[in-house]
Motif scaffolding. Sequence first.
Motif, PDB file in Angstrom:
ATOM      1  N   TYR A 160       0.740  -1.139  -0.326  1.00  0.00           N
ATOM      2  CA  TYR A 160      -0.252  -0.169   0.136  1.00  0.00           C
ATOM      3  C   TYR A 160       0.574   1.687  -0.033  1.00  0.00           C
ATOM      4  N   GLU A 161       0.215   2.562  -0.616  1.00  0.00           N
ATOM      5  CA  GLU A 161       1.334   3.363  -0.822  1.00  0.00           C
ATOM      6  C   GLU A 161       1.125   4.061   1.032  1.00  0.00           C
ATOM      7  N   GLY A 162       2.605   4.284   1.692  1.00  0.00           N
ATOM      8  CA  GLY A 162       2.561   4.575   3.010  1.00  0.00           C
ATOM      9  C   GLY A 162       3.133   3.236   3.895  1.00  0.00           C
ATOM     10  N   ASP A 163       3.270   1.913   2.671  1.00  0.00           N
ATOM     11  CA  ASP A 163       4.046   1.408   3.887  1.00  0.00           C
ATOM     12  C   ASP A 163       5.236   1.195   3.916  1.00  0.00           C
ATOM     13  N   PRO A 164       6.286   1.109   4.198  1.00  0.00           N
ATOM     14  CA  PRO A 164       7.728   1.438   4.329  1.00  0.00           C
ATOM     15  C   PRO A 164       8.123   0.807   3.450  1.00  0.00           C
ATOM     16  N   GLY A 165       9.316   1.327   2.592  1.00  0.00           N
ATOM     17  CA  GLY A 165       9.912   0.531   1.060  1.00  0.00           C
ATOM     18  C   GLY A 165      11.328  -0.494   2.000  1.00  0.00           C
ATOM     19  N   VAL A 197       0.025   0.201 -10.146  1.00  0.00           N
ATOM     20  CA  VAL A 197       0.116   1.051  -9.514  1.00  0.00           C
ATOM     21  C   VAL A 197      -0.748   2.283  -9.518  1.00  0.00           C
ATOM     22  N   VAL A 198      -1.357   2.154  -7.893  1.00  0.00           N
ATOM     23  CA  VAL A 198      -2.029   3.810  -8.568  1.00  0.00           C
ATOM     24  C   VAL A 198      -2.358   3.494  -7.233  1.00  0.00           C
ATOM     25  N   LEU A 199      -3.064   4.387  -7.369  1.00  0.00           N
ATOM     26  CA  LEU A 199      -3.602   5.568  -6.333  1.00  0.00           C
ATOM     27  C   LEU A 199      -4.697   5.965  -5.584  1.00  0.00           C
ATOM     28  N   LEU A 200      -5.082   5.392  -4.758  1.00  0.00           N
ATOM     29  CA  LEU A 200      -6.540   5.033  -4.454  1.00  0.00           C
ATOM     30  C   LEU A 200      -7.205   6.131  -2.748  1.00  0.00           C
ATOM     31  N   GLY A 201      -8.066   6.497  -3.912  1.00  0.00           N
ATOM     32  CA  GLY A 201      -8.798   7.882  -2.910  1.00  0.00           C
ATOM     33  C   GLY A 201      -9.643   6.763  -1.362  1.00  0.00           C
ATOM     34  N   GLU A 202      -9.646   8.154  -0.820  1.00  0.00           N
ATOM     35  CA  GLU A 202     -10.313   7.600   0.592  1.00  0.00           C
ATOM     36  C   GLU A 202     -12.423   6.768   0.630  1.00  0.00           C
ATOM     37  N   GLU A 215       6.694  -8.584 -17.338  1.00  0.00           N
ATOM     38  CA  GLU A 215       7.342  -8.974 -17.270  1.00  0.00           C
ATOM     39  C   GLU A 215       8.902  -8.402 -17.391  1.00  0.00           C
ATOM     40  N   GLY A 216       9.976  -8.929 -15.926  1.00  0.00           N
ATOM     41  CA  GLY A 216      11.255  -7.239 -16.606  1.00  0.00           C
ATOM     42  C   GLY A 216      11.247  -6.008 -15.508  1.00  0.00           C
ATOM     43  N   SER A 217      10.028  -5.259 -15.889  1.00  0.00           N
ATOM     44  CA  SER A 217       9.802  -4.349 -15.007  1.00  0.00           C
ATOM     45  C   SER A 217       9.923  -4.407 -13.551  1.00  0.00           C
ATOM     46  N   PHE A 218      10.153  -2.718 -12.877  1.00  0.00           N
ATOM     47  CA  PHE A 218      10.717  -2.729 -11.550  1.00  0.00           C
ATOM     48  C   PHE A 218       9.254  -2.133 -10.983  1.00  0.00           C
ATOM     49  N   VAL A 219       9.750  -2.014 -10.210  1.00  0.00           N
ATOM     50  CA  VAL A 219       9.094  -0.952  -8.855  1.00  0.00           C
ATOM     51  C   VAL A 219       9.007  -0.855  -7.690  1.00  0.00           C
ATOM     52  N   GLY A 220       9.544   0.593  -6.690  1.00  0.00           N
ATOM     53  CA  GLY A 220       9.976   0.200  -5.326  1.00  0.00           C
ATOM     54  C   GLY A 220      11.151   1.132  -5.038  1.00  0.00           C
ATOM     55  N   GLU A 221      12.022   1.163  -6.369  1.00  0.00           N
ATOM     56  CA  GLU A 221      13.343   1.837  -6.107  1.00  0.00           C
ATOM     57  C   GLU A 221      13.444   3.354  -4.979  1.00  0.00           C
ATOM     58  N   MET A 222      12.440   4.464  -5.685  1.00  0.00           N
ATOM     59  CA  MET A 222      12.648   5.042  -5.233  1.00  0.00           C
ATOM     60  C   MET A 222      12.361   5.495  -3.275  1.00  0.00           C
ATOM     61  N   SER A 223      11.223   4.608  -2.370  1.00  0.00           N
ATOM     62  CA  SER A 223      11.252   4.485  -1.131  1.00  0.00           C
ATOM     63  C   SER A 223      12.876   4.027  -0.697  1.00  0.00           C
ATOM     64  N   THR A 240      -0.212   2.587  -4.255  1.00  0.00           N
ATOM     65  CA  THR A 240      -0.480   1.019  -4.507  1.00  0.00           C
ATOM     66  C   THR A 240       0.223   0.126  -5.322  1.00  0.00           C
ATOM     67  N   VAL A 241       0.527  -1.451  -4.793  1.00  0.00           N
ATOM     68  CA  VAL A 241       1.162  -1.651  -6.322  1.00  0.00           C
ATOM     69  C   VAL A 241      -0.113  -3.406  -5.674  1.00  0.00           C
ATOM     70  N   VAL A 242      -0.936  -2.875  -7.411  1.00  0.00           N
ATOM     71  CA  VAL A 242      -2.270  -4.344  -6.869  1.00  0.00           C
ATOM     72  C   VAL A 242      -1.347  -5.710  -8.551  1.00  0.00           C
ATOM     73  N   THR A 243      -1.955  -6.614  -8.435  1.00  0.00           N
ATOM     74  CA  THR A 243      -2.086  -7.823  -9.545  1.00  0.00           C
ATOM     75  C   THR A 243      -2.455  -7.785  -9.914  1.00  0.00           C
ATOM     76  N   LEU A 244      -2.504  -7.293 -11.734  1.00  0.00           N
ATOM     77  CA  LEU A 244      -3.583  -7.885 -12.188  1.00  0.00           C
ATOM     78  C   LEU A 244      -3.713  -8.987 -13.010  1.00  0.00           C
ATOM     79  N   ASP A 245      -2.516  -9.647 -13.011  1.00  0.00           N
ATOM     80  CA  ASP A 245      -2.737 -11.290 -13.150  1.00  0.00           C
ATOM     81  C   ASP A 245      -2.193 -11.849 -12.167  1.00  0.00           C
ATOM     82  N   LYS A 246      -1.788 -13.725 -12.271  1.00  0.00           N
ATOM     83  CA  LYS A 246      -0.886 -14.462 -11.479  1.00  0.00           C
ATOM     84  C   LYS A 246       0.632 -13.749 -11.628  1.00  0.00           C
ATOM     85  N   THR A 247       1.007 -13.245 -10.268  1.00  0.00           N
ATOM     86  CA  THR A 247       1.892 -13.021 -11.259  1.00  0.00           C
ATOM     87  C   THR A 247       3.269 -12.902  -9.803  1.00  0.00           C
ATOM     88  N   THR A 248       4.466 -13.465 -10.744  1.00  0.00           N
ATOM     89  CA  THR A 248       5.633 -13.821  -9.584  1.00  0.00           C
ATOM     90  C   THR A 248       7.022 -12.645  -9.577  1.00  0.00           C
TER      91      THR A 248
END
Length: 229
Positions: A42-47, A60-65, A77-85, A95-103
């Motif tokens: 989730y957004e706000g989790d520790p990196g 990669v999404v922003l969730l509203g209240e 496949e081959g992409s990466f995320v989370g490097e900024m934190s 927030t990061v959510v899976t769109l398919d079964k994901t490894t």
Amino acid sequence: MKVRAAMIRNIPLFSELTDEELDLITTSARQVSYPKGNIVFYEGDPGEFLLVVLSGKIKVVLLGESGQEINLATLGEGSFVGEMSLLDGAPRSATVVTLDKTTLLQVPREQFLELIWNHQGMAMKILLSHMSKRIREADEYIRTLSMFDVYGRTVRCLIRLAQQQGIRNDDRIVISGRPSHKELASMINCSRESVTRAITVLQENGYVSTTKTDIILERRALEHYWYLG
């Protein structure tokens, strides 16, 4: 699950690493799998780790209240995320959510920072190429939302998807695994009903066409909207 060097050797981010540097990843990283629709963090989790997509797809999404969702990026496949934190020590910015079964491959922060500290090529890929690309995409996203009506926003969103995963066929671009109208709506910050109406009008006017599995950007859409990017 234990990570083997052969699994990650061909990932672009790690392609210039030595065997010793790959060993640093394989001994510290772990492979994790998630079902479709699972929230990875989730957004706000520790990196605490870098995520690399080994298979499947994430968003990669922003969730509203009130439950609204803005889609910032779709990564395969081959992409990466989370490097900024990991770089600045701040909490997760989205927030990061899976769109398919994901490894995914989880690389702990300490080992990730050691790699980019000791490997200039990897640091350049992250800091210059990848992050500058994300900044350009964010600028383009803001410009699209502020300057275009729902029809233009829909087409330019499809063009952005085409640049990431489309296949050019003569003067058309085919986007396989077509996104749902709900997914498109979250990407351009409008209602699903508005996207449905926009797609219908765009089809009637020859800008897009669809099949059960694909959406096709026709030449008219590319001529009218591509030069604006």
